[in-house]
Design a protein around this motif. Structure first.
Motif, PDB file in Angstrom:
ATOM      1  N   ASN A 169       2.326  -1.294   4.347  1.00 52.91           N
ATOM      2  CA  ASN A 169       1.210  -0.366   4.532  1.00 52.91           C
ATOM      3  C   ASN A 169      -0.113  -1.089   4.781  1.00 52.91           C
ATOM      4  O   ASN A 169      -1.177  -0.461   4.818  1.00 52.91           O
ATOM      5  CB  ASN A 169       1.099   0.583   3.336  1.00 52.91           C
ATOM      6  N   GLU A 170      -0.038  -2.393   4.929  1.00 47.27           N
ATOM      7  CA  GLU A 170      -1.166  -3.213   5.354  1.00 47.27           C
ATOM      8  C   GLU A 170      -0.640  -4.167   6.416  1.00 47.27           C
ATOM      9  O   GLU A 170       0.498  -4.620   6.339  1.00 47.27           O
ATOM     10  CB  GLU A 170      -1.768  -4.004   4.183  1.00 47.27           C
ATOM     11  N   PRO A 171      -1.449  -4.485   7.415  1.00 45.98           N
ATOM     12  CA  PRO A 171      -0.959  -5.406   8.454  1.00 45.98           C
ATOM     13  C   PRO A 171      -0.667  -6.790   7.893  1.00 45.98           C
ATOM     14  O   PRO A 171      -1.361  -7.267   6.979  1.00 45.98           O
ATOM     15  CB  PRO A 171      -2.106  -5.435   9.466  1.00 45.98           C
ATOM     16  N   VAL A 172       0.364  -7.424   8.417  1.00 44.49           N
ATOM     17  CA  VAL A 172       0.761  -8.764   7.988  1.00 44.49           C
ATOM     18  C   VAL A 172       0.685  -9.691   9.196  1.00 44.49           C
ATOM     19  O   VAL A 172       1.360  -9.474  10.205  1.00 44.49           O
ATOM     20  CB  VAL A 172       2.186  -8.755   7.402  1.00 44.49           C
ATOM     21  N   ASP A 239       3.192   2.041   7.356  1.00 44.68           N
ATOM     22  CA  ASP A 239       2.243   2.186   8.459  1.00 44.68           C
ATOM     23  C   ASP A 239       2.363   1.087   9.509  1.00 44.68           C
ATOM     24  O   ASP A 239       2.027   1.308  10.676  1.00 44.68           O
ATOM     25  CB  ASP A 239       0.808   2.177   7.914  1.00 44.68           C
ATOM     26  N   TYR A 240       2.829  -0.087   9.096  1.00 42.76           N
ATOM     27  CA  TYR A 240       2.794  -1.244   9.998  1.00 42.76           C
ATOM     28  C   TYR A 240       4.168  -1.902  10.139  1.00 42.76           C
ATOM     29  O   TYR A 240       4.931  -2.016   9.169  1.00 42.76           O
ATOM     30  CB  TYR A 240       1.798  -2.295   9.484  1.00 42.76           C
ATOM     31  N   LEU A 241       4.441  -2.344  11.347  1.00 43.95           N
ATOM     32  CA  LEU A 241       5.602  -3.183  11.634  1.00 43.95           C
ATOM     33  C   LEU A 241       5.059  -4.492  12.185  1.00 43.95           C
ATOM     34  O   LEU A 241       4.518  -4.541  13.301  1.00 43.95           O
ATOM     35  CB  LEU A 241       6.522  -2.508  12.657  1.00 43.95           C
ATOM     36  N   SER A 242       5.167  -5.539  11.387  1.00 47.25           N
ATOM     37  CA  SER A 242       4.607  -6.841  11.760  1.00 47.25           C
ATOM     38  C   SER A 242       5.729  -7.758  12.249  1.00 47.25           C
ATOM     39  O   SER A 242       6.735  -7.944  11.551  1.00 47.25           O
ATOM     40  CB  SER A 242       3.893  -7.480  10.564  1.00 47.25           C
ATOM     41  N   LEU A 293      13.689   1.567  20.707  1.00 49.68           N
ATOM     42  CA  LEU A 293      13.371   1.892  19.311  1.00 49.68           C
ATOM     43  C   LEU A 293      11.944   1.464  18.949  1.00 49.68           C
ATOM     44  O   LEU A 293      11.254   2.170  18.210  1.00 49.68           O
ATOM     45  CB  LEU A 293      14.387   1.228  18.376  1.00 49.68           C
ATOM     46  N   PHE A 294      11.528   0.311  19.464  1.00 53.51           N
ATOM     47  CA  PHE A 294      10.131  -0.103  19.256  1.00 53.51           C
ATOM     48  C   PHE A 294       9.184   0.988  19.750  1.00 53.51           C
ATOM     49  O   PHE A 294       8.229   1.364  19.055  1.00 53.51           O
ATOM     50  CB  PHE A 294       9.844  -1.398  20.015  1.00 53.51           C
ATOM     51  N   GLN A 295       9.446   1.475  20.941  1.00 51.82           N
ATOM     52  CA  GLN A 295       8.572   2.485  21.528  1.00 51.82           C
ATOM     53  C   GLN A 295       8.589   3.770  20.708  1.00 51.82           C
ATOM     54  O   GLN A 295       7.547   4.405  20.496  1.00 51.82           O
ATOM     55  CB  GLN A 295       8.994   2.777  22.962  1.00 51.82           C
ATOM     56  N   GLU A 296       9.754   4.166  20.223  1.00 45.13           N
ATOM     57  CA  GLU A 296       9.858   5.389  19.424  1.00 45.13           C
ATOM     58  C   GLU A 296       9.123   5.243  18.097  1.00 45.13           C
ATOM     59  O   GLU A 296       8.477   6.194  17.628  1.00 45.13           O
ATOM     60  CB  GLU A 296      11.323   5.745  19.206  1.00 45.13           C
ATOM     61  N   LEU A 297       9.201   4.078  17.487  1.00 40.84           N
ATOM     62  CA  LEU A 297       8.461   3.847  16.244  1.00 40.84           C
ATOM     63  C   LEU A 297       6.960   3.909  16.494  1.00 40.84           C
ATOM     64  O   LEU A 297       6.198   4.494  15.712  1.00 40.84           O
ATOM     65  CB  LEU A 297       8.844   2.490  15.644  1.00 40.84           C
ATOM     66  N   GLU A 298       6.543   3.302  17.600  1.00 41.32           N
ATOM     67  CA  GLU A 298       5.126   3.303  17.956  1.00 41.32           C
ATOM     68  C   GLU A 298       4.650   4.723  18.257  1.00 41.32           C
ATOM     69  O   GLU A 298       3.573   5.147  17.809  1.00 41.32           O
ATOM     70  CB  GLU A 298       4.908   2.395  19.158  1.00 41.32           C
ATOM     71  N   ASP A 299       5.456   5.481  18.977  1.00 36.48           N
ATOM     72  CA  ASP A 299       5.108   6.863  19.301  1.00 36.48           C
ATOM     73  C   ASP A 299       5.011   7.729  18.047  1.00 36.48           C
ATOM     74  O   ASP A 299       4.255   8.714  18.020  1.00 36.48           O
ATOM     75  CB  ASP A 299       6.142   7.469  20.258  1.00 36.48           C
ATOM     76  N   ALA A 300       5.768   7.347  17.010  1.00 36.44           N
ATOM     77  CA  ALA A 300       5.761   8.109  15.766  1.00 36.44           C
ATOM     78  C   ALA A 300       4.601   7.724  14.857  1.00 36.44           C
ATOM     79  O   ALA A 300       4.453   8.271  13.764  1.00 36.44           O
ATOM     80  CB  ALA A 300       7.080   7.914  15.021  1.00 36.44           C
ATOM     81  N   GLY A 301       3.768   6.778  15.315  1.00 38.66           N
ATOM     82  CA  GLY A 301       2.567   6.442  14.562  1.00 38.66           C
ATOM     83  C   GLY A 301       2.588   5.107  13.858  1.00 38.66           C
ATOM     84  O   GLY A 301       1.611   4.731  13.203  1.00 38.66           O
ATOM     85  N   MET A 302       3.674   4.355  13.971  1.00 37.09           N
ATOM     86  CA  MET A 302       3.737   3.046  13.333  1.00 37.09           C
ATOM     87  C   MET A 302       3.001   2.035  14.213  1.00 37.09           C
ATOM     88  O   MET A 302       3.254   1.945  15.419  1.00 37.09           O
ATOM     89  CB  MET A 302       5.195   2.627  13.159  1.00 37.09           C
ATOM     90  N   GLU A 303       2.076   1.297  13.629  1.00 41.79           N
ATOM     91  CA  GLU A 303       1.332   0.293  14.390  1.00 41.79           C
ATOM     92  C   GLU A 303       2.102  -1.015  14.392  1.00 41.79           C
ATOM     93  O   GLU A 303       2.494  -1.514  13.335  1.00 41.79           O
ATOM     94  CB  GLU A 303      -0.057   0.087  13.808  1.00 41.79           C
ATOM     95  N   ILE A 304       2.304  -1.572  15.563  1.00 40.66           N
ATOM     96  CA  ILE A 304       3.054  -2.813  15.694  1.00 40.66           C
ATOM     97  C   ILE A 304       2.083  -3.979  15.795  1.00 40.66           C
ATOM     98  O   ILE A 304       1.229  -4.015  16.684  1.00 40.66           O
ATOM     99  CB  ILE A 304       3.988  -2.755  16.907  1.00 40.66           C
TER     100      ILE A 304
END
Length: 338
Positions: A169-172, A239-242, A293-304
């Motif tokens: 939930n915090e950027p890494v 919130d974040y996928l690092s 899947l990356f795109q779907e996660l991003e579209d769902a609001g997860m910040e990469i």
């Protein structure tokens, strides 16, 4: 940009089977198969469920082999753990109870223990690095031990399953960002030791409780490949996928060596060719699916988070990884230069 994927050219690799290849294509091989009085039956066991990439590879292998052999080779894929877990299935393949299996890197840890680093985070930079190491002449004793002690060998190429990354939930972006964080990890000692050295606080939570553990705050972060992150809907609780890319996820097809040696030359050729074609195709499919899947996660609001200092994570883990290599073949610094 291709998130966390390395799209270098993939080579046809038959030398891991230690039998070589004559250069015949599948059509030519098929033309050599004829008039057999009965089928050789091959059961490919797997603890993984239908739809998993290693099962997909087994199914693709089945399709190619049965078609090109005119059903002289009959393949049954038995997935979902019908024959047990990975260790049990590897032993059954060693004994010849099943002719083949679709698995992770577990057999190397069982039968070539000096090369167990093949399944350790941080050691490999990407899929190509893993491939270079396991094709290298210094790694060949591992393949020989697989045959001599495990009575089996890896068919075709490593099956790409994706890189493991970090959710939170915090950027890494660097090791200090995970200092003291409650990180869900599988209970694998080396994995726990590595992430502890980096600074996280590893916490055991079963995979089926991962979502609720993150939702309730039992753990603050997780690590895993993109299919895992997506299938567990972690974008709803993280919130974040690092893109730490700290572990290369692969699988493989393995065959009982005694069974293989009992096949005639043409059938051996077909098994070699079909396993390369199947594993290459499924790896390519997995890479395409990963991007989706990356795109779907991003579209769902997860910040990469792409600007992760991956070298800093490797450097942070270096003391404990080098210590681990005291029990394994060679030195980490030598393997990482390959």
């Amino acid at each position: 940009m291709a998130h966390g994927s390395d799209y270098h050219s993939r080579r046809t690799v038959l030398k891991r089977t230690a039998v070589g290849a004559s250069g015949l294509g599948l059509t030519a091989v098929a033309g050599c198969l004829g008039g057999g009085s009965g089928a050789n039956e091959i059961t490919i066991a797997s603890t993984y469920e239908p739809g998993h990439v290693v099962v997909d590879a087994a199914e693709e292998f089945k399709s190619i082999v049965e078609e090109e052999s005119d059903d002289e080779l009959e393949v049954t894929v038995s997935e979902g753990g019908a024959y047990g877990g990975e260790e049990e299935i590897s032993d059954l393949c060693r004994e010849g109870t099943v002719e083949a299996h679709a698995d992770s890197r577990w057999p190397y840890m069982m039968y070539a223990e000096n090369y167990s680093f093949v399944n350790i985070p941080i050691v490999f930079e990407d899929y190509d690095h893993l491939t270079r190491v396991t094709e290298h002449e210094d790694f060949q004793p591992a393949h020989e031990e697989m045959r001599s002690d495990g009575n089996q060998f890896m068919m075709g190429e490593w099956i790409y399953r994706g890189l493991r990354h970090f959710t939170s939930n915090e950027p890494v972006r660097e090791p200090s960002d995970v200092d003291g964080i409650e990180l869900r990890l599988p209970e694998i000692d080396e994995w726990v030791d590595i992430w502890s050295e980096i600074g996280a606080n590893p916490t055991p939570v079963s995979l089926d409780e991962l979502y609720s553990g993150l939702q309730t705050g039992v753990v603050e972060a997780s690590e895993g490949d993109v299919p895992q992150i997506h299938s567990f809907n972690l974008q709803e609780v993280q919130d974040y996928l690092s893109l730490t890319g700290h572990h290369v996820q692969v699988g493989a097809l393995y065959m009982n060596d005694e069974f293989y040696q009992g096949l005639d030359d043409a059938h051996q050729e077909l098994v070699d060719e079909a396993s390369v074609e199947a594993t290459q195709q499924i790896s390519a499919d997995a890479r395409e699916n990963e991007e989706t899947l990356f795109q779907e996660l991003e579209d769902a609001g997860m910040e990469i988070i792409e600007d992760v200092d991956q070298d800093a994570f490797r450097n942070a883990a270096e003391p404990v990884v080098e210590e681990m290599f005291g029990d394994w073949a060679g030195e980490w610094d030598d393997w990482r230069q390959i």
